[in-house]
Write an enzyme that holds these catalytic residues in place. Sequence first.
Site, PDB file in Angstrom:
ATOM      1  N   GLY A  39      76.352  94.524  18.241  1.00  0.00           N
ATOM      2  CA  GLY A  39      75.471  95.432  18.979  1.00  0.00           C
ATOM      3  C   GLY A  39      74.094  95.553  18.348  1.00  0.00           C
ATOM      4  N   GLY A  75      71.599  93.509  18.981  1.00  0.00           N
ATOM      5  CA  GLY A  75      70.575  92.881  19.808  1.00  0.00           C
ATOM      6  C   GLY A  75      70.373  91.431  19.413  1.00  0.00           C
ATOM      7  N   LYS A  76      71.478  90.820  18.980  1.00  0.00           N
ATOM      8  CA  LYS A  76      71.425  89.404  18.588  1.00  0.00           C
ATOM      9  C   LYS A  76      71.021  88.534  19.780  1.00  0.00           C
ATOM     10  CE  LYS A  76      75.415  88.436  17.149  1.00  0.00           C
ATOM     11  NZ  LYS A  76      76.426  87.885  18.025  1.00  0.00           N
ATOM     12  N   ASP A  88      75.243  89.427  28.409  1.00  0.00           N
ATOM     13  CA  ASP A  88      74.235  88.739  27.586  1.00  0.00           C
ATOM     14  C   ASP A  88      73.609  87.556  28.308  1.00  0.00           C
ATOM     15  OD1 ASP A  88      73.997  90.163  25.272  1.00  0.00           O
ATOM     16  OD2 ASP A  88      75.773  89.258  24.366  1.00  0.00           O
ATOM     17  N   GLU A 129      74.493  81.231  20.844  1.00  0.00           N
ATOM     18  CA  GLU A 129      74.748  82.521  20.191  1.00  0.00           C
ATOM     19  C   GLU A 129      76.250  82.732  20.064  1.00  0.00           C
ATOM     20  OE1 GLU A 129      73.652  85.913  22.588  1.00  0.00           O
ATOM     21  OE2 GLU A 129      74.721  87.266  21.234  1.00  0.00           O
ATOM     22  N   GLU A 163      88.382  85.892  15.036  1.00  0.00           N
ATOM     23  CA  GLU A 163      88.206  85.246  16.344  1.00  0.00           C
ATOM     24  C   GLU A 163      87.114  84.188  16.359  1.00  0.00           C
ATOM     25  OE1 GLU A 163      88.563  88.446  15.913  1.00  0.00           O
ATOM     26  OE2 GLU A 163      90.040  89.213  17.355  1.00  0.00           O
ATOM     27  N   THR A 193      73.700  92.737   4.067  1.00  0.00           N
ATOM     28  CA  THR A 193      73.201  91.411   4.463  1.00  0.00           C
ATOM     29  C   THR A 193      73.643  90.357   3.449  1.00  0.00           C
ATOM     30  OG1 THR A 193      71.338  92.350   5.622  1.00  0.00           O
ATOM     31  CG2 THR A 193      71.081  90.085   4.872  1.00  0.00           C
ATOM     32  N   CYS A 219      75.438  96.281  47.451  1.00  0.00           N
ATOM     33  CA  CYS A 219      76.851  95.948  47.620  1.00  0.00           C
ATOM     34  C   CYS A 219      77.658  97.182  48.042  1.00  0.00           C
ATOM     35  CB  CYS A 219      77.389  95.278  46.362  1.00  0.00           C
ATOM     36  SG  CYS A 219      78.771  94.187  46.726  1.00  0.00           S
ATOM     37  N   HIS A 221      73.727  91.081  45.524  1.00  0.00           N
ATOM     38  CA  HIS A 221      73.218  91.783  44.329  1.00  0.00           C
ATOM     39  C   HIS A 221      71.864  91.195  43.924  1.00  0.00           C
ATOM     40  CE1 HIS A 221      76.878  94.019  43.116  1.00  0.00           C
ATOM     41  NE2 HIS A 221      77.512  93.026  43.714  1.00  0.00           N
ATOM     42  N   GLU A 233      69.751  92.293  42.009  1.00  0.00           N
ATOM     43  CA  GLU A 233      69.407  92.587  40.604  1.00  0.00           C
ATOM     44  C   GLU A 233      69.637  91.390  39.682  1.00  0.00           C
ATOM     45  OE1 GLU A 233      71.923  93.923  42.299  1.00  0.00           O
ATOM     46  OE2 GLU A 233      73.669  94.395  41.041  1.00  0.00           O
TER      47      GLU A 233
HETATM   48  N1  GLN Z   1      84.223  96.964  46.207  1.00  0.00           N
HETATM   49  C1  GLN Z   1      83.410  96.374  47.221  1.00  0.00           C
HETATM   50  C2  GLN Z   1      83.951  95.043  47.695  1.00  0.00           C
HETATM   51  O1  GLN Z   1      84.805  94.473  47.069  1.00  0.00           O
HETATM   52  C3  GLN Z   1      81.986  96.238  46.728  1.00  0.00           C
HETATM   53  C4  GLN Z   1      81.861  95.298  45.561  1.00  0.00           C
HETATM   54  C5  GLN Z   1      80.604  95.501  44.766  1.00  0.00           C
HETATM   55  O2  GLN Z   1      79.916  96.512  44.917  1.00  0.00           O
HETATM   56  N2  GLN Z   1      80.290  94.563  43.899  1.00  0.00           N
HETATM   57  O3  GLN Z   1      83.559  94.529  48.703  1.00  0.00           O
END
Ligand code: GLN
Length: 546
Positions: free
Chosen positions: A22, A24-25, A79, A147, A156, A197, A388, A512, A514
């Site tokens: 954690g 920020g590597k 990441d 990384e 691991e 370190t 979504c 999505h 984003e």
């Molecule tokens: N749970 C919803 C679906 O499966 C929406 C999925 C999501 O928001 N990524 O369709």
Amino acid sequence: MPKTDSSSNSKFIFVTGGVMSGLGKGVTAASVGRLLSNAGFTITAVKIDPYLNVDAGTMNPYQHGEVYVLKDGAEVDLDLGNYERFLGIDMTSDHNITTGKIYQHVIERERTGDYLGKTVQIIPHITDDIKRRIRNVAKGHDICIVEVGGTVGDIESMPFLESLRQLSHEEPENCVLFIHVTLIPHSKNEEPKTKPTQHSVKELRSIGIQPNLIVGRSTIPLDDDVREKIALFCDVPTEAVFSNPDLDDIYHLPMSLEEESLDEYVMEQLNLLDRAVPLPNRDTTWRESVTAPKPNKVNIALVGKYGLEDAYISVYEALKHAGFPDGIEVNTFWVHSETLDDGDLSPLSSIKPDGIVIPGGFGSRGTPGKINAIRYARETGIPYLGLCLGFQLAVVEYARNILNLKDAHSSEIHPETSHPVIDLLPNQHDIDELGGTMRLGELETHIDKNSLAHSLYGDNHCLERHRHRYEVNPDYIDSLEEAGLKFTGKSGPRMEILEIPGHPYFFGTQFHPEFTSRPTHPSPPFLGLVKAALSHSTPNNKNPKT
Ligand code: GLN
């Protein structure tokens, strides 16, 4: 010992972590990549996750943060999102190596008789497979950054570190560089401590890896004494010790490392200086995008069920990116959707949102609150972006409150509803097992002319990433559209984009967006939201910082 010839002409940068996870590597590694990309090199990256899960698809966002979705539909560690954002590249499933993936492959080969007669072992069979995968990703790129998740000393990560050691041994001189990112804590009297370190570098050296470069994470920049101490005890030149202090914004890290000439040092070690674009001609797009002044500000409410910022990291980042071109500081506040379940919207209204976002999600928890928030946005004209699940619940809200179908719902959340406005498509009903039925990855959406979607994307189609199972039920589309909810983006029988003409900004996407937002290329639906939010905010709501 002579080094064998390399199968590829790529250079490798291996990034390990010391003391604790954690730190920020990933962001450090991605920032190094950004600087080398600015200097004209083609960069790719591999993230190694030493867990037994084959991928991150089934991991709980509470524990691991967001499940990031790649173009090819791979569900991976968040990441990888940092690498895509910092490097401006699209990665695939091959760029994420997990212990589960490696063992699954090797054991499958063993079962089909590929190793006939041999004893199948971690060395060489697991390590060979790791090296093969890294070299495959590196092919065709100047530099491949790898990384290793976790911290040196974890059981691991041993086979991975051993593979990197072997790879470094096999590659020609000046082709491999080890960067160790470690924590430099401060004692009570503010003294920086290098002992942890020293121990982690000792651990690394005990498995045959000598770091070439050490990056110390600390609250403040490391002073010369500390650098010298680290250099002496860890056996690296003082110039090879760099600082990674706390910054206002992670996107400033490349510039902070550049000030210390980390990029020059890396290029020198990898024998790349003569191929680098000269300093005055390097690409400055990144710097210009992320450091532009922000005279304006908006407040965005993110209504979701996970308090952990990492659970929605790509949404937070996409909102931030959307403020860059127009000089808007985007302050995103998380509002717990369950606090809105009973219809009291004060937890939301008290932050005076200029825009509301409902991100993706699974399951029923907090959905009444999300539906209440959507109604509030729709009725009061606050700009809204639904992603979504946030798109699906906007359909549910419209059906309930405009079409008067009071128990309308998504059949995922309320299977007994008499109006499943969100449902599996008819051909999906036969498949009852969950795995494998998810619609994943980049798919094309056709966009109607004369729509908000068209003006945002500036095109009649868009390519965006998906991760969902449920869809708008075709039986309700006509009545929803007649009542004013328009589906302006479609993919065959599937509704992909919704909007409400006349509302200042009411936009939902089944996909999505984003995941494709980059600091230098913000996502169109987010740009639209943040612009609309600025218009919604009062004119005197100027950023006091500027
Ligand atoms: N749970 C919803 C679906 O499966 C929406 C999925 C999501 O928001 N990524 O369709």
